[in-house]
Scaffold this motif. Structure first.
Motif, PDB file in Angstrom:
ATOM      1  N   ASN A   1      -4.870  -3.201  -5.034  1.00  0.00           N
ATOM      2  CA  ASN A   1      -4.600  -4.077  -3.826  1.00  0.00           C
ATOM      3  C   ASN A   1      -6.002  -4.713  -3.243  1.00  0.00           C
ATOM      4  O   ASN A   1      -5.777  -5.390  -2.206  1.00  0.00           O
ATOM      5  CB  ASN A   1      -3.976  -3.429  -2.328  1.00  0.00           C
ATOM      6  CG  ASN A   1      -2.505  -3.087  -2.832  1.00  0.00           C
ATOM      7  OD1 ASN A   1      -1.758  -4.013  -3.561  1.00  0.00           O
ATOM      8  ND2 ASN A   1      -1.658  -2.087  -2.452  1.00  0.00           N
ATOM      9  N   ARG A   2      -6.952  -4.563  -4.009  1.00  0.00           N
ATOM     10  CA  ARG A   2      -8.142  -5.059  -3.532  1.00  0.00           C
ATOM     11  C   ARG A   2      -8.131  -6.537  -3.486  1.00  0.00           C
ATOM     12  O   ARG A   2      -8.811  -7.116  -2.421  1.00  0.00           O
ATOM     13  CB  ARG A   2      -9.504  -4.344  -4.165  1.00  0.00           C
ATOM     14  CG  ARG A   2      -9.394  -4.793  -5.839  1.00  0.00           C
ATOM     15  CD  ARG A   2     -10.407  -3.983  -6.519  1.00  0.00           C
ATOM     16  NE  ARG A   2     -10.698  -4.370  -7.974  1.00  0.00           N
ATOM     17  CZ  ARG A   2      -9.721  -3.991  -8.847  1.00  0.00           C
ATOM     18  NH1 ARG A   2      -8.357  -3.228  -8.683  1.00  0.00           N
ATOM     19  NH2 ARG A   2      -9.713  -4.281 -10.273  1.00  0.00           N
TER      20      ARG A   2
ATOM     21  N   ASN B   1      -0.054   1.670 -12.071  1.00  0.00           N
ATOM     22  CA  ASN B   1      -0.630   2.139 -10.992  1.00  0.00           C
ATOM     23  C   ASN B   1      -1.687   3.074 -11.111  1.00  0.00           C
ATOM     24  O   ASN B   1      -2.090   3.668 -10.157  1.00  0.00           O
ATOM     25  CB  ASN B   1       0.843   2.768 -10.340  1.00  0.00           C
ATOM     26  CG  ASN B   1       1.261   3.938 -10.934  1.00  0.00           C
ATOM     27  OD1 ASN B   1       0.657   4.582 -12.082  1.00  0.00           O
ATOM     28  ND2 ASN B   1       2.367   4.357 -10.597  1.00  0.00           N
TER      29      ASN B   1
ATOM     30  N   TRP C   1      -4.387   1.926 -11.940  1.00  0.00           N
ATOM     31  CA  TRP C   1      -5.789   0.954 -11.507  1.00  0.00           C
ATOM     32  C   TRP C   1      -6.372   1.701 -10.125  1.00  0.00           C
ATOM     33  O   TRP C   1      -5.719   2.279  -9.366  1.00  0.00           O
ATOM     34  CB  TRP C   1      -5.260  -0.377 -11.137  1.00  0.00           C
ATOM     35  CG  TRP C   1      -5.075  -1.350 -12.246  1.00  0.00           C
ATOM     36  CD1 TRP C   1      -3.709  -1.705 -12.796  1.00  0.00           C
ATOM     37  CD2 TRP C   1      -6.024  -2.085 -13.130  1.00  0.00           C
ATOM     38  NE1 TRP C   1      -3.653  -2.256 -14.230  1.00  0.00           N
ATOM     39  CE2 TRP C   1      -5.019  -2.633 -14.082  1.00  0.00           C
ATOM     40  CE3 TRP C   1      -7.172  -2.223 -13.102  1.00  0.00           C
ATOM     41  CZ2 TRP C   1      -5.912  -3.476 -15.093  1.00  0.00           C
ATOM     42  CZ3 TRP C   1      -7.829  -2.953 -14.205  1.00  0.00           C
ATOM     43  CH2 TRP C   1      -7.066  -3.570 -14.938  1.00  0.00           C
ATOM     44  N   GLU C   2      -7.605   1.613 -10.208  1.00  0.00           N
ATOM     45  CA  GLU C   2      -8.503   2.237  -9.116  1.00  0.00           C
ATOM     46  C   GLU C   2      -7.879   1.709  -7.693  1.00  0.00           C
ATOM     47  O   GLU C   2      -7.579   2.635  -6.876  1.00  0.00           O
ATOM     48  CB  GLU C   2      -9.766   2.118  -9.437  1.00  0.00           C
ATOM     49  CG  GLU C   2     -10.639   2.811  -8.200  1.00  0.00           C
ATOM     50  CD  GLU C   2     -12.174   2.719  -8.170  1.00  0.00           C
ATOM     51  OE1 GLU C   2     -12.961   2.772  -7.784  1.00  0.00           O
ATOM     52  OE2 GLU C   2     -12.705   2.095  -9.532  1.00  0.00           O
ATOM     53  N   ASP C   3      -7.759   0.496  -7.501  1.00  0.00           N
ATOM     54  CA  ASP C   3      -7.279  -0.159  -6.382  1.00  0.00           C
ATOM     55  C   ASP C   3      -6.615  -1.283  -6.506  1.00  0.00           C
ATOM     56  O   ASP C   3      -7.187  -2.624  -6.460  1.00  0.00           O
ATOM     57  CB  ASP C   3      -8.603  -0.295  -5.478  1.00  0.00           C
ATOM     58  CG  ASP C   3      -8.089  -0.636  -3.934  1.00  0.00           C
ATOM     59  OD1 ASP C   3      -6.852  -0.753  -3.826  1.00  0.00           O
ATOM     60  OD2 ASP C   3      -8.910  -0.945  -3.342  1.00  0.00           O
TER      61      ASP C   3
ATOM     62  N   VAL D   1       2.517   1.572  -3.746  1.00  0.00           N
ATOM     63  CA  VAL D   1       1.738   1.608  -4.808  1.00  0.00           C
ATOM     64  C   VAL D   1       2.042   2.408  -6.075  1.00  0.00           C
ATOM     65  O   VAL D   1       1.674   2.184  -7.226  1.00  0.00           O
ATOM     66  CB  VAL D   1       0.111   1.890  -4.627  1.00  0.00           C
ATOM     67  CG1 VAL D   1       0.004   3.158  -4.091  1.00  0.00           C
ATOM     68  CG2 VAL D   1      -0.696   1.084  -5.477  1.00  0.00           C
TER      69      VAL D   1
ATOM     70  N   ARG E   1      -6.094  -7.872  -0.561  1.00  0.00           N
ATOM     71  CA  ARG E   1      -6.845  -7.744   0.944  1.00  0.00           C
ATOM     72  C   ARG E   1      -7.838  -8.721   0.896  1.00  0.00           C
ATOM     73  O   ARG E   1      -8.027  -9.321   2.033  1.00  0.00           O
ATOM     74  CB  ARG E   1      -7.523  -6.169   0.922  1.00  0.00           C
ATOM     75  CG  ARG E   1      -6.808  -5.089   1.175  1.00  0.00           C
ATOM     76  CD  ARG E   1      -7.310  -3.675   1.510  1.00  0.00           C
ATOM     77  NE  ARG E   1      -8.372  -3.495   0.666  1.00  0.00           N
ATOM     78  CZ  ARG E   1      -8.035  -2.677  -0.383  1.00  0.00           C
ATOM     79  NH1 ARG E   1      -6.826  -2.144  -0.714  1.00  0.00           N
ATOM     80  NH2 ARG E   1      -9.120  -2.346  -1.329  1.00  0.00           N
TER      81      ARG E   1
ATOM     82  N   GLN F   1       0.845  -1.155   0.014  1.00  0.00           N
ATOM     83  CA  GLN F   1      -0.118   0.015  -0.096  1.00  0.00           C
ATOM     84  C   GLN F   1       0.862   1.084   0.029  1.00  0.00           C
ATOM     85  O   GLN F   1       0.552   2.055  -0.555  1.00  0.00           O
ATOM     86  CB  GLN F   1      -1.060  -0.067   1.233  1.00  0.00           C
ATOM     87  CG  GLN F   1      -2.178   0.881   1.181  1.00  0.00           C
ATOM     88  CD  GLN F   1      -3.062   0.711  -0.176  1.00  0.00           C
ATOM     89  OE1 GLN F   1      -3.382  -0.566  -0.185  1.00  0.00           O
ATOM     90  NE2 GLN F   1      -3.470   1.778  -0.820  1.00  0.00           N
TER      91      GLN F   1
END
Length: 239
Positions: A193-194, A187, A189-191, A140, A197, A137
């Motif tokens: 690491n979703r 990088n 991408w909206e999120d 990122v 998680r 995080q």
């Protein structure tokens, strides 16, 4: 003259020549320039050129014919599990079906690894994954750092699966996965690491089905990254 900035000259020369070959500058069957010409082009000795040619031969990219020269081999003869070869093909927009092969290998192996990790992970495994996710995080927006930690996160899942043969198979592709990810990671991408998680949450509660689902979603996003990278064209080589 091409300027080389790395100390490992034969490897650097072979990498640049491989890129020229992948770009089509030297098509299959064509002879590479003489050692003298290449030594002049790269500003190195003939010994370095000779060693670079041997490296390319070991990858199946060229054939060295004594007294005749060094000739480019057909694409199907190349060692396409070699990370350097894969990256050259990717940058040249010639990865073709290999992109799908990479995705399929990851789905076959990593999805099940995630399920096993959820069933077998201990508190130490979960804490290691949590630490890696926190670091992901933080990095990122830093491609090289992010991909390094993200790759470590996946390795930790393989280890938590506690299947020696499965881990061995995944490790055999490990460098390929990491280097391709480094080339295609976006990088924007909206999120990003979703799915990671979701993986950690599933492993923490020992939910194998949810872990498999999260891993499959993560690999599908990797597939999208490859597709978009190929659509954008070549990525500049990262240090």
């Amino acid at each position: 003259m091409v300027k080389l900035i790395q100390k490992r000259l034969p490897q650097e020369v072979s990498s640049q020549v491989l890129m020229q070959i992948a770009d089509g500058e030297y098509p299959p069957g064509m002879s590479l320039p003489s050692e003298n010409k290449m030594a002049e082009e790269f500003g190195v000795s003939r010994i370095v050129i000779r060693e670079a040619a041997q490296l390319l031969r070991n990858k199946g990219v060229v054939e060295i014919q004594q007294g005749r020269g060094t000739f480019v081999r057909p694409l199907h003869a190349w060692n396409q599990t070699d990370p350097q070869v894969l990256l050259a093909l990717l940058r040249a927009g010639r990865l073709g079906s290999l992109a799908q092969d990479l995705v399929e290998i990851r789905k076959m192996l990593e999805v099940e690894a995630a399920g096993l990790a959820a069933a077998r992970a201990n508190e130490e495994d979960i804490e290691s994954l949590r630490t890696s996710l926190d670091e992901m995080q933080k990095t990122v927006d830093q491609t090289t750092a992010y991909v390094r930690v993200e790759h470590q996160f996946h390795i930790q899942i393989w280890q938590a699966a506690r299947n020696t043969l499965l881990e061995y198979l995944l490790n055999s592709f490990s460098e390929v996965f990491r280097k391709v990810k480094e080339q295609v990671y976006d990088n924007n991408w909206e999120d990003p690491n979703r799915h990671h998680r979701a993986l950690l949450a599933a492993i923490k509660r020992h939910d194998s089905d949810a872990a498999r689902t999260a891993m499959e979603a993560d690999i599908s996003e990797f597939q999208d990254e490859i597709r978009q990278a190929l659509e954008r064209g070549l990525r500049k080589q990262r240090n």
